[in-house]
Design a protein around this motif. Structure first.
Motif, PDB file in Angstrom:
ATOM      1  N   LYS A  49      -0.616   8.190   6.418  1.00 26.36           N
ATOM      2  CA  LYS A  49      -1.709   7.780   5.986  1.00 26.36           C
ATOM      3  C   LYS A  49      -1.488   6.662   5.037  1.00 26.36           C
ATOM      4  O   LYS A  49      -0.134   6.713   4.183  1.00 26.36           O
ATOM      5  N   PHE A  50      -2.331   5.575   4.708  1.00 26.63           N
ATOM      6  CA  PHE A  50      -2.303   4.971   3.593  1.00 26.63           C
ATOM      7  C   PHE A  50      -3.206   5.512   2.459  1.00 26.63           C
ATOM      8  O   PHE A  50      -4.412   5.521   2.802  1.00 26.63           O
ATOM      9  N   CYS A  76      -7.167   5.345   7.248  1.00 24.37           N
ATOM     10  CA  CYS A  76      -6.046   4.735   7.768  1.00 24.37           C
ATOM     11  C   CYS A  76      -4.862   5.689   8.107  1.00 24.37           C
ATOM     12  O   CYS A  76      -4.148   5.752   7.200  1.00 24.37           O
ATOM     13  N   GLN A  77      -4.916   6.428   9.198  1.00 19.45           N
ATOM     14  CA  GLN A  77      -3.828   7.233   9.342  1.00 19.45           C
ATOM     15  C   GLN A  77      -3.432   7.511  10.990  1.00 19.45           C
ATOM     16  O   GLN A  77      -3.972   6.809  11.776  1.00 19.45           O
ATOM     17  N   SER A  78      -2.433   7.870  11.094  1.00 22.54           N
ATOM     18  CA  SER A  78      -1.795   8.099  12.474  1.00 22.54           C
ATOM     19  C   SER A  78      -0.986   9.364  12.662  1.00 22.54           C
ATOM     20  O   SER A  78      -0.235   9.660  11.493  1.00 22.54           O
ATOM     21  N   THR A  79      -0.252   9.485  13.859  1.00 21.39           N
ATOM     22  CA  THR A  79       0.550  10.385  13.939  1.00 21.39           C
ATOM     23  C   THR A  79       1.685   9.946  15.269  1.00 21.39           C
ATOM     24  O   THR A  79       1.365   8.978  15.743  1.00 21.39           O
ATOM     25  N   ALA A  80       2.924  10.507  15.045  1.00 26.49           N
ATOM     26  CA  ALA A  80       4.058  10.093  15.975  1.00 26.49           C
ATOM     27  C   ALA A  80       4.997  11.330  16.090  1.00 26.49           C
ATOM     28  O   ALA A  80       5.267  12.072  14.991  1.00 26.49           O
ATOM     29  N   ASP A  81       5.913  10.975  17.014  1.00 31.05           N
ATOM     30  CA  ASP A  81       7.153  12.004  17.458  1.00 31.05           C
ATOM     31  C   ASP A  81       8.202  11.760  16.107  1.00 31.05           C
ATOM     32  O   ASP A  81       8.907  12.361  15.962  1.00 31.05           O
ATOM     33  N   THR A  82       8.301  10.399  16.143  1.00 32.97           N
ATOM     34  CA  THR A  82       9.478   9.851  14.978  1.00 32.97           C
ATOM     35  C   THR A  82       8.873   9.109  13.775  1.00 32.97           C
ATOM     36  O   THR A  82       7.668   8.615  13.852  1.00 32.97           O
ATOM     37  N   ILE A  83       9.737   9.054  12.739  1.00 28.88           N
ATOM     38  CA  ILE A  83       9.160   8.272  11.808  1.00 28.88           C
ATOM     39  C   ILE A  83       9.242   6.905  11.711  1.00 28.88           C
ATOM     40  O   ILE A  83       8.199   6.119  11.517  1.00 28.88           O
ATOM     41  N   ASP A  84      10.199   6.340  12.512  1.00 28.25           N
ATOM     42  CA  ASP A  84      10.125   4.915  12.817  1.00 28.25           C
ATOM     43  C   ASP A  84       8.713   4.569  13.561  1.00 28.25           C
ATOM     44  O   ASP A  84       8.109   3.569  13.461  1.00 28.25           O
ATOM     45  N   TYR A  89       0.843  -1.177   0.139  1.00 26.83           N
ATOM     46  CA  TYR A  89       0.038  -0.102   0.021  1.00 26.83           C
ATOM     47  C   TYR A  89       0.883   1.269   0.081  1.00 26.83           C
ATOM     48  O   TYR A  89       1.935   1.347   0.483  1.00 26.83           O
ATOM     49  N   THR A  90       0.358   2.387  -0.467  1.00 23.97           N
ATOM     50  CA  THR A  90       1.070   3.561  -0.784  1.00 23.97           C
ATOM     51  C   THR A  90       1.112   4.254   0.676  1.00 23.97           C
ATOM     52  O   THR A  90       0.030   4.938   0.997  1.00 23.97           O
ATOM     53  N   MET A  91       1.995   4.592   1.154  1.00 30.57           N
ATOM     54  CA  MET A  91       2.238   5.442   2.702  1.00 30.57           C
ATOM     55  C   MET A  91       2.761   6.591   2.179  1.00 30.57           C
ATOM     56  O   MET A  91       3.824   6.794   1.485  1.00 30.57           O
ATOM     57  N   ILE A  92       1.983   7.599   2.860  1.00 30.53           N
ATOM     58  CA  ILE A  92       2.455   9.182   2.651  1.00 30.53           C
ATOM     59  C   ILE A  92       2.823   9.536   4.098  1.00 30.53           C
ATOM     60  O   ILE A  92       2.019   9.456   4.907  1.00 30.53           O
ATOM     61  N   ILE A  93       3.929  10.309   4.231  1.00 31.55           N
ATOM     62  CA  ILE A  93       4.500  10.731   5.495  1.00 31.55           C
ATOM     63  C   ILE A  93       4.621  12.042   5.388  1.00 31.55           C
ATOM     64  O   ILE A  93       5.495  12.342   4.399  1.00 31.55           O
ATOM     65  N   LYS A  94       4.173  13.002   6.347  1.00 35.87           N
ATOM     66  CA  LYS A  94       4.494  14.399   6.154  1.00 35.87           C
ATOM     67  C   LYS A  94       4.734  14.815   7.580  1.00 35.87           C
ATOM     68  O   LYS A  94       4.656  14.520   8.509  1.00 35.87           O
TER      69      LYS A  94
END
Length: 121
Positions: free
Chosen positions: A35-36, A42-50, A17-22
């Motif tokens: 998000k995918f 289907c999305q989320s947030t976090a402090d780090t990319i990992d 699936y295509t994941m986009i990170i901003k």
């Protein structure tokens, strides 16, 4: 039937699936949002990319499990198009585009891509 793969959780989790990170900076702080593309909501947030990637994969799993449970359709990733397009245009427009590309010192393809990308004024 031999050769037909069951579309179960494992099947969908193996799909690419295509994941986009901003990276986001706003009044609440600095964080990453992801998000995918094919999986609406289907999305989320976090402090780090990992951490974000881990969160997204968990959300994806939950999302697919719920869809399977209720028998809802689950979109599959689409392949990227080739990037080639055939386009017919009036000869005068073609000539204008060539002239503009030459003035900018770029190829016609680069000039058209630049204009279509929305970066041109």
């Amino acid at each position: 039937m031999k050769g037909v793969m069951e579309k179960n959780l494992e099947y969908y989790l193996r799909l690419d699936y295509t994941m986009i990170i901003k990276h986001v900076s706003d009044e609440s702080g600095t964080y990453y949002h992801g998000k995918f593309v094919e999986l609406e909501g289907c999305q989320s947030t976090a402090d780090t990319i990992d951490e974000l990637v881990q969160n997204l994969n968990e959300v994806k799993k939950d999302h697919i499990e719920i869809k399977l449970e209720y028998g809802d359709p689950i979109p599959e990733p689409r392949e990227l198009p080739s990037g080639n397009i055939m386009l017919r245009m009036p000869r005068t427009l073609h000539r204008d585009l060539i002239d503009n590309a030459e003035r900018e010192g770029v190829s016609l393809n680069q000039y058209i891509l630049y204009k279509l990308s929305g970066k041109a004024k």
